[in-house]
Design a protein around this motif. Structure first.
Motif, PDB file in Angstrom:
ATOM      1  N   PHE A 137     -15.327  27.812  32.461  1.00 57.13           N
ATOM      2  CA  PHE A 137     -15.661  27.015  31.647  1.00 57.13           C
ATOM      3  C   PHE A 137     -14.635  25.594  31.641  1.00 57.13           C
ATOM      4  CE2 PHE A 137     -15.770  31.589  29.538  1.00 57.13           C
ATOM      5  CZ  PHE A 137     -16.822  31.089  28.502  1.00 57.13           C
ATOM      6  N   THR A 138     -13.718  25.679  32.277  1.00 58.16           N
ATOM      7  CA  THR A 138     -13.235  23.885  32.944  1.00 58.16           C
ATOM      8  C   THR A 138     -13.663  23.784  33.979  1.00 58.16           C
ATOM      9  OG1 THR A 138     -11.441  25.915  34.961  1.00 58.16           O
ATOM     10  CG2 THR A 138     -10.652  25.357  32.512  1.00 58.16           C
ATOM     11  N   ALA A 139     -14.587  24.272  34.989  1.00 55.93           N
ATOM     12  CA  ALA A 139     -15.275  23.625  36.392  1.00 55.93           C
ATOM     13  C   ALA A 139     -16.826  22.954  34.988  1.00 55.93           C
ATOM     14  CB  ALA A 139     -16.652  25.097  37.122  1.00 55.93           C
ATOM     15  N   VAL A 140     -17.078  23.773  33.801  1.00 49.94           N
ATOM     16  CA  VAL A 140     -17.639  23.023  33.117  1.00 49.94           C
ATOM     17  C   VAL A 140     -17.472  21.783  32.469  1.00 49.94           C
ATOM     18  CG1 VAL A 140     -19.158  23.348  31.266  1.00 49.94           C
ATOM     19  CG2 VAL A 140     -18.933  25.222  32.801  1.00 49.94           C
ATOM     20  N   ALA A 141     -16.708  21.690  31.683  1.00 45.04           N
ATOM     21  CA  ALA A 141     -15.781  20.590  31.328  1.00 45.04           C
ATOM     22  C   ALA A 141     -15.637  20.042  32.122  1.00 45.04           C
ATOM     23  CB  ALA A 141     -14.321  20.881  30.534  1.00 45.04           C
ATOM     24  N   MET A 142     -14.898  19.835  33.516  1.00 44.49           N
ATOM     25  CA  MET A 142     -14.951  18.889  34.277  1.00 44.49           C
ATOM     26  C   MET A 142     -16.038  18.362  34.814  1.00 44.49           C
ATOM     27  SD  MET A 142     -11.692  20.779  36.403  1.00 44.49           S
ATOM     28  CE  MET A 142     -11.409  19.239  37.676  1.00 44.49           C
ATOM     29  N   CYS A 143     -17.286  18.965  35.199  1.00 45.27           N
ATOM     30  CA  CYS A 143     -18.232  18.892  35.372  1.00 45.27           C
ATOM     31  C   CYS A 143     -19.073  17.959  34.150  1.00 45.27           C
ATOM     32  CB  CYS A 143     -19.498  19.853  35.833  1.00 45.27           C
ATOM     33  SG  CYS A 143     -19.401  20.869  36.996  1.00 45.27           S
ATOM     34  N   CYS A 144     -18.479  18.064  33.345  1.00 45.11           N
ATOM     35  CA  CYS A 144     -19.319  16.682  32.055  1.00 45.11           C
ATOM     36  C   CYS A 144     -18.378  15.538  31.914  1.00 45.11           C
ATOM     37  CB  CYS A 144     -18.700  17.798  30.444  1.00 45.11           C
ATOM     38  SG  CYS A 144     -20.349  18.953  30.707  1.00 45.11           S
ATOM     39  N   PHE A 145     -17.582  16.333  32.137  1.00 42.13           N
ATOM     40  CA  PHE A 145     -15.883  14.722  32.184  1.00 42.13           C
ATOM     41  C   PHE A 145     -16.908  13.595  32.961  1.00 42.13           C
ATOM     42  CE2 PHE A 145     -11.982  15.073  29.515  1.00 42.13           C
ATOM     43  CZ  PHE A 145     -12.707  16.285  29.042  1.00 42.13           C
ATOM     44  N   ALA A 146     -16.919  14.051  33.579  1.00 38.85           N
ATOM     45  CA  ALA A 146     -17.124  13.550  35.571  1.00 38.85           C
ATOM     46  C   ALA A 146     -18.445  12.718  35.695  1.00 38.85           C
ATOM     47  CB  ALA A 146     -16.665  13.829  36.745  1.00 38.85           C
ATOM     48  N   PHE A 147     -19.398  13.372  35.164  1.00 39.68           N
ATOM     49  CA  PHE A 147     -20.662  13.043  35.725  1.00 39.68           C
ATOM     50  C   PHE A 147     -20.849  11.675  33.682  1.00 39.68           C
ATOM     51  CE2 PHE A 147     -24.923  13.485  33.220  1.00 39.68           C
ATOM     52  CZ  PHE A 147     -25.911  13.172  34.192  1.00 39.68           C
ATOM     53  N   SER A 148     -20.007  12.068  32.471  1.00 38.05           N
ATOM     54  CA  SER A 148     -20.165  10.583  32.167  1.00 38.05           C
ATOM     55  C   SER A 148     -19.583  10.265  32.325  1.00 38.05           C
ATOM     56  CB  SER A 148     -19.658  11.666  30.736  1.00 38.05           C
ATOM     57  OG  SER A 148     -18.067  11.800  30.902  1.00 38.05           O
ATOM     58  N   THR A 149     -18.393  10.124  32.514  1.00 37.05           N
ATOM     59  CA  THR A 149     -17.723   8.648  33.823  1.00 37.05           C
ATOM     60  C   THR A 149     -18.871   7.901  34.798  1.00 37.05           C
ATOM     61  OG1 THR A 149     -15.687   9.812  33.453  1.00 37.05           O
ATOM     62  CG2 THR A 149     -16.277   8.689  34.951  1.00 37.05           C
ATOM     63  N   ILE A 150     -19.486   8.714  35.762  1.00 41.37           N
ATOM     64  CA  ILE A 150     -20.107   8.003  36.532  1.00 41.37           C
ATOM     65  C   ILE A 150     -21.641   7.314  35.747  1.00 41.37           C
ATOM     66  CG2 ILE A 150     -22.345   8.318  37.902  1.00 41.37           C
ATOM     67  CD1 ILE A 150     -20.306  11.112  38.447  1.00 41.37           C
ATOM     68  N   ILE A 151     -22.052   8.105  35.007  1.00 41.16           N
ATOM     69  CA  ILE A 151     -22.744   7.069  33.675  1.00 41.16           C
ATOM     70  C   ILE A 151     -22.178   6.269  33.266  1.00 41.16           C
ATOM     71  CG2 ILE A 151     -24.618   7.666  31.396  1.00 41.16           C
ATOM     72  CD1 ILE A 151     -25.022   9.287  33.853  1.00 41.16           C
ATOM     73  N   GLY A 152     -21.285   5.937  32.728  1.00 42.40           N
ATOM     74  CA  GLY A 152     -20.016   4.813  32.369  1.00 42.40           C
ATOM     75  C   GLY A 152     -19.910   4.007  33.017  1.00 42.40           C
ATOM     76  N   TRP A 153     -20.237   4.251  34.236  1.00 41.55           N
ATOM     77  CA  TRP A 153     -19.423   3.167  35.282  1.00 41.55           C
ATOM     78  C   TRP A 153     -20.468   3.114  35.865  1.00 41.55           C
ATOM     79  CZ3 TRP A 153     -15.158   0.642  37.487  1.00 41.55           C
ATOM     80  CH2 TRP A 153     -13.838   1.201  36.299  1.00 41.55           C
ATOM     81  N   GLY A 154     -21.565   3.402  35.616  1.00 39.84           N
ATOM     82  CA  GLY A 154     -22.900   2.610  36.001  1.00 39.84           C
ATOM     83  C   GLY A 154     -23.495   1.129  34.865  1.00 39.84           C
ATOM     84  N   LEU A 155     -23.425   1.784  34.086  1.00 41.92           N
ATOM     85  CA  LEU A 155     -24.134   0.399  33.341  1.00 41.92           C
ATOM     86  C   LEU A 155     -22.708  -0.010  33.592  1.00 41.92           C
ATOM     87  CD1 LEU A 155     -25.192  -0.969  30.917  1.00 41.92           C
ATOM     88  CD2 LEU A 155     -23.276   0.386  29.546  1.00 41.92           C
TER      89      LEU A 155
END
Length: 467
Positions: free
Chosen positions: A369-387
């Motif tokens: 579950f922590t792996a899922v949470a961290m994947c979501c956190f990191a992926f969302s950051t990648i998307i935001g910083w891409g913009l």
């Protein structure tokens, strides 16, 4: 060669995040707070009512725009990331529990700084050749300050393009691979010999997913962010609250160590962290790394919001910093400190310390579950910083035609982030964060009069009249 780069980066980093930077970051936040009558405290209930209330309304945005909710989710996608997990753990390990106190202080003042950034970004934004709303520090410098200050806009954009590849992408992907590998190894689904191959596969998958979202344009970015951010935030908060509840008896000791460690860190860390300034530096720098108040980057997403009221959108800046640092970063700190796990103070640490806090309370099964949470956190950051990177690139070259090539290159960096050791890159990312903050903070300071004027107008006419 690497040792030379590390030496240069350490020297620059120590200067940027030294006494002048602390004075600048905290000073500008305090200056804005005084000029607005501590708006972030005085109008906090109104800010929560305005932001949370608007989030619950369903509406569509015009072409080339986001709804206010999508804008705040995109900004939160970039801020609520590995800084909340790995960054907080690192701050506690190197700066002691007292670093958490300085995170709170930087967040309290940062609420007003980010409010000002968002307000200015919406007020001074433009429409590009594709009909999309564009804004952020480079635009409020260009449209709000005289020509002899415009070099700051190009400096910010240049640092922005360089920063996104490290802060927004490679370090985030590295965190995803570390979290997934940890979970797979726990269940003997992968051997240590297969990690490099697994990382390459994960890097390629992440690169494809990032490209799919970013190349879909501003609408798709907003749509992904508004679904992913609420899910990951609530999911993580529930897991963290469970740790705090199950270790409730340690809470008085934890808060005592935070307040005592803020001023006398040696008394809490056994002398491993003996410097008051180190505790303050790590708390402030990692706090800003997490909530981005002072960097100006979040305002780039808010400038896309389909709204005509800059101040009203500005309150989302207060909400963001509160959610990111006061709520999520604090919960991460409590997971580490309440769980009673041993912390090697004075030594570098990252996400593994936070994961250990969860697993020591729940058991090894929670690593999934922590792996899922961290994947979501990191992926969302990648998307935001891409913009953010795309907008900085567009400003630098005065053309939106650079956006797609940049996004393709940005997506491919995910493969590098998954396969290369990024110990040094984390430190370089922190350095570039500080470099971005300098031109932005100068601009916000010079434009503080505009913020004060807009706030007065808002609360004497229109929606804010009865607030």
């Amino acid at each position: 060669m690497l040792s030379v780069i590390e030496t240069i980066n350490t020297t620059v980093n120590n200067f940027i995040w030294g006494v002048p930077a602390m004075i600048c970051i905290i000073g500008v936040g305090l200056y804005l707070s005084i000029r607005t009558g501590f708006l972030q405290i005085r109008k906090f209930p109104y800010a929560m009512k305005t932001t949370v209330g608007r989030m619950l309304r369903k509406r569509e945005a015009s072409d080339g725009r986001m709804t206010p909710f999508q804008a705040v989710c995109t900004a939160l996608a970039a801020t609520v990331g590995t800084g909340n997990i790995a960054g907080v753990a690192g701050a506690i390990a190197i700066g002691g529990p007292g670093a958490v106190f300085w995170m709170w202080i930087s967040a309290l003042l940062g609420m007003c700084t980010k409010f000002s950034e968002v307000t200015l970004a919406v007020h001074f934004r433009e429409t590009n050749e594709n009909g999309e709303l564009v804004g952020g520090p480079m635009y409020y410098i260009k449209n709000g300050l005289k020509k002899h200050w415009h070099w700051l806009a190009y400096l910010f954009s240049a640092f922005g393009v360089l920063t996104v590849f490290g802060t927004g992408n490679a370090t985030q992907v590295n965190t995803i691979t570390a979290a997934v590998n940890s979970a797979l190894i726990n269940y003997n689904l992968i051997s240590s010999d297969s990690i490099s191959t697994a990382n390459l596969i994960m890097g390629i998958i992440i690169a494809l997913l990032v490209a799919l979202v970013l190349l879909g344009g501003i609408k798709r970015i907003g749509q992904v962010a508004e679904k992913l951010v609420p899910f990951m935030a609530v999911f993580y908060i529930i897991l963290a609250l469970g740790v705090v509840f199950l270790n409730f008896s340690r809470i008085p000791y934890v808060f005592s160590s935070i307040f005592k460690g803020a001023f006398t860190p040696a008394s809490v860390t056994g002398g491993a962290v003996g410097s008051f300034f180190m505790s303050m530096k790590k708390g402030v720098s990692r706090g800003i790394f997490s909530n981005e108040a002072g960097l100006g980057t979040g305002s780039i997403a808010h400038a896309c919001a389909d709204t005509r009221k800059p101040v009203k959108q500005g309150f989302f800046g207060i909400f963001e910093v509160f959610t990111d640092t006061i709520v999520i970063c604090t919960l991460t700190a409590l997971v580490i400190l309440c769980s009673g796990i041993p912390v090697s103070y004075g030594a570098a640490a990252g996400a593994e310390l936070t994961i250990l806090g969860f697993t020591s309370t729940y058991g090894s099964w929670v690593s999934v579950f922590t792996a899922v949470a961290m994947c979501c956190f990191a992926f969302s950051t990648i998307i935001g910083w891409g913009l953010y990177g795309a907008r900085c690139c567009e400003f630098l070259f005065s053309s939106s035609r650079t956006t797609k090539p940049f996004m393709i290159l940005y997506s491919l960096v995910a493969i590098l982030g998954a396969t290369v050791d990024l110990g040094l890159l984390w430190n370089i990312a922190e350095t570039f964060n500080g470099l971005m903050a300098i031109p932005n903070l100068i601009a916000v300071f010079l434009l503080s009069g505009v913020v004060v004027k807009l706030v007065k107008e808002y609360f004497t006419t229109g929606d804010g009249k009865d607030a």
